[in-house]
Design an enzyme around this catalytic site. Structure first.
Site, PDB file in Angstrom:
ATOM      1  N   SER A 142       0.843  -1.216   0.000  1.00  0.00           N
ATOM      2  CA  SER A 142       0.000   0.000   0.000  1.00  0.00           C
ATOM      3  C   SER A 142       0.868   1.252   0.000  1.00  0.00           C
ATOM      4  CB  SER A 142      -0.965  -0.005   1.191  1.00  0.00           C
ATOM      5  OG  SER A 142      -0.276   0.148   2.407  1.00  0.00           O
ATOM      6  N   ASN A 143       2.040   1.173   0.598  1.00  0.00           N
ATOM      7  CA  ASN A 143       2.942   2.333   0.558  1.00  0.00           C
ATOM      8  C   ASN A 143       3.594   2.495  -0.811  1.00  0.00           C
ATOM      9  OD1 ASN A 143       3.069   3.667   3.352  1.00  0.00           O
ATOM     10  ND2 ASN A 143       3.062   1.460   3.774  1.00  0.00           N
TER      11      ASN A 143
ATOM     12  N   MET B  86      10.802  -6.784   4.497  1.00  0.00           N
ATOM     13  CA  MET B  86      11.095  -7.568   5.688  1.00  0.00           C
ATOM     14  C   MET B  86      12.411  -8.335   5.526  1.00  0.00           C
ATOM     15  SD  MET B  86       8.780  -6.627   7.654  1.00  0.00           S
ATOM     16  CE  MET B  86       7.172  -5.832   7.602  1.00  0.00           C
ATOM     17  N   HIS B  87      13.467  -7.569   5.406  1.00  0.00           N
ATOM     18  CA  HIS B  87      14.806  -8.151   5.331  1.00  0.00           C
ATOM     19  C   HIS B  87      15.777  -7.092   5.841  1.00  0.00           C
ATOM     20  CE1 HIS B  87      18.388 -10.172   3.756  1.00  0.00           C
ATOM     21  NE2 HIS B  87      18.723  -9.038   3.185  1.00  0.00           N
ATOM     22  N   ILE B  88      16.668  -7.501   6.740  1.00  0.00           N
ATOM     23  CA  ILE B  88      17.654  -6.562   7.284  1.00  0.00           C
ATOM     24  C   ILE B  88      18.910  -6.642   6.428  1.00  0.00           C
ATOM     25  CG2 ILE B  88      18.951  -5.865   9.339  1.00  0.00           C
ATOM     26  CD1 ILE B  88      15.848  -5.953   9.679  1.00  0.00           C
TER      27      ILE B  88
ATOM     28  N   ASN C 205      13.869   3.919   5.232  1.00  0.00           N
ATOM     29  CA  ASN C 205      13.005   2.867   5.784  1.00  0.00           C
ATOM     30  C   ASN C 205      11.771   3.490   6.430  1.00  0.00           C
ATOM     31  OD1 ASN C 205      12.364   0.120   6.576  1.00  0.00           O
ATOM     32  ND2 ASN C 205      12.879   0.718   8.674  1.00  0.00           N
TER      33      ASN C 205
ATOM     34  N   HIS D 267       8.739   2.784   9.149  1.00  0.00           N
ATOM     35  CA  HIS D 267       8.433   1.876  10.258  1.00  0.00           C
ATOM     36  C   HIS D 267       7.208   2.384  11.021  1.00  0.00           C
ATOM     37  CE1 HIS D 267       9.044  -1.261  13.126  1.00  0.00           C
ATOM     38  NE2 HIS D 267       9.145  -0.400  14.127  1.00  0.00           N
TER      39      HIS D 267
ATOM     40  N   ASP E 296      15.276  -1.087  12.135  1.00  0.00           N
ATOM     41  CA  ASP E 296      14.310   0.004  12.271  1.00  0.00           C
ATOM     42  C   ASP E 296      14.877   1.146  13.110  1.00  0.00           C
ATOM     43  OD1 ASP E 296      12.346  -1.287  10.704  1.00  0.00           O
ATOM     44  OD2 ASP E 296      11.811  -2.542  12.409  1.00  0.00           O
TER      45      ASP E 296
HETATM   46  C1  GAR Z   1       3.994  -0.827   6.822  1.00  0.00           C
HETATM   47  O1  GAR Z   1       3.174  -0.606   7.945  1.00  0.00           O
HETATM   48  C2  GAR Z   1       5.442  -0.566   7.165  1.00  0.00           C
HETATM   49  O2  GAR Z   1       5.638   0.511   8.024  1.00  0.00           O
HETATM   50  C3  GAR Z   1       5.817  -1.866   7.836  1.00  0.00           C
HETATM   51  O3  GAR Z   1       5.241  -2.836   6.985  1.00  0.00           O
HETATM   52  C4  GAR Z   1       4.003  -2.322   6.470  1.00  0.00           C
HETATM   53  C5  GAR Z   1       3.950  -2.553   4.977  1.00  0.00           C
HETATM   54  O4  GAR Z   1       2.685  -2.215   4.457  1.00  0.00           O
HETATM   55  N1  GAR Z   1       7.244  -2.017   7.975  1.00  0.00           N
HETATM   56  C6  GAR Z   1       7.810  -2.565   9.050  1.00  0.00           C
HETATM   57  O5  GAR Z   1       7.192  -3.070   9.954  1.00  0.00           O
HETATM   58  C7  GAR Z   1       9.330  -2.528   9.044  1.00  0.00           C
HETATM   59  N2  GAR Z   1       9.831  -3.054  10.245  1.00  0.00           N
HETATM   60  P1  GAR Z   1       2.464  -2.143   2.883  1.00  0.00           P
HETATM   61  O6  GAR Z   1       3.048  -3.420   2.290  1.00  0.00           O
HETATM   62  O7  GAR Z   1       0.978  -2.059   2.704  1.00  0.00           O
HETATM   63  O8  GAR Z   1       3.174  -0.911   2.370  1.00  0.00           O
END
Ligand code: GAR
Length: 198
Positions: A13-14, A95-97, A112, A114, A155
């Protein structure tokens, strides 16, 4: 033109917010040159296909034995991303560091997102953890942040933008998630605009 690579692992979604912002002129002189997913079922890949953006699916599985360590995954992916002339790498639900094998190729150019405030709830379950902490009376708000990724910390890094999000007594976890995601979609765009144009 500023070329962005958007890295995703899920819904995207982002990523959609970025694609829309580019279309609407909210990210002037920027374009999404590449979307990378490390998960085959990430819905964000469909969003990218629909937009005609190149997609690289780059799974970790071939790298999960001792002969091909994580740093090789990161080095190989850095090479691919560089091949698209990318200036900014945006981790949008990635989801990978990364190890330094990736990071050193994009100094101060990895961003990033978060769903928590600086120093709070690092990792993949920030919203659930904040919701649980609220139920225990430990916090009364959470937030979202955008930060640079200078090293392998999870993060954490120099904060580009942050926003507090209240947690309300009547909130279900789903309500809180919705409010956080809506905030992310605007915070990420304004943070990217600032970074790109300065
Ligand atoms: C978002 O809330 C982002 O901040 C989070 O994953 C989601 C992805 O949403 N990221 C983390 O938790 C990083 N540690 P999306 O796939 O709909 O953009």
């Amino acid at each position: 033109m500023h070329n962005l690579a958007v890295l995703i692992s899920g819904n995207g979604s982002n990523l959609q917010a970025i694609l829309d912002a580019v279309d609407n002129g909210d990210l002037p002189d920027a374009r999404v040159a590449l979307v990378v997913s490390n998960r085959k079922d990430a819905y964000g890949m469909q969003r990218a296909f629909k937009h005609g953006v190149p997609v690289v699916y780059f799974p970790k599985l071939p790298y999960t034995n001792a002969n091909r360590p994580r740093a090789d995954y990161d080095a190989d992916l850095a090479r691919i991303v560089q091949g698209f002339g990318v200036e900014w790498v945006v981790q949008a639900g990635w989801m990978h560091i990364f190890t330094d094998a990736f990071i050193r190729h994009f100094p101060n150019r990895i961003v990033n997102l978060h769903p928590a405030l600086p120093g709070m709830f690092p990792g993949a379950h920030a919203i659930e953890e904040a919701y649980a902490a609220y139920q225990r009376g430990e916090i009364d708000h959470t937030g979202v942040m955008v930060h640079l990724v200078p090293d392998e910390a999870v993060d954490a890094g120099p904060v580009v933008a942050q926003m507090e999000i209240p947690i309300l007594p009547e909130d279900s976890l789903e309500d809180l998630e919705k409010r956080i995601h809506a905030a992310e979609h605007t915070l990420l765009i304004s943070a990217l605009r600032n970074l790109i144009t300065h």
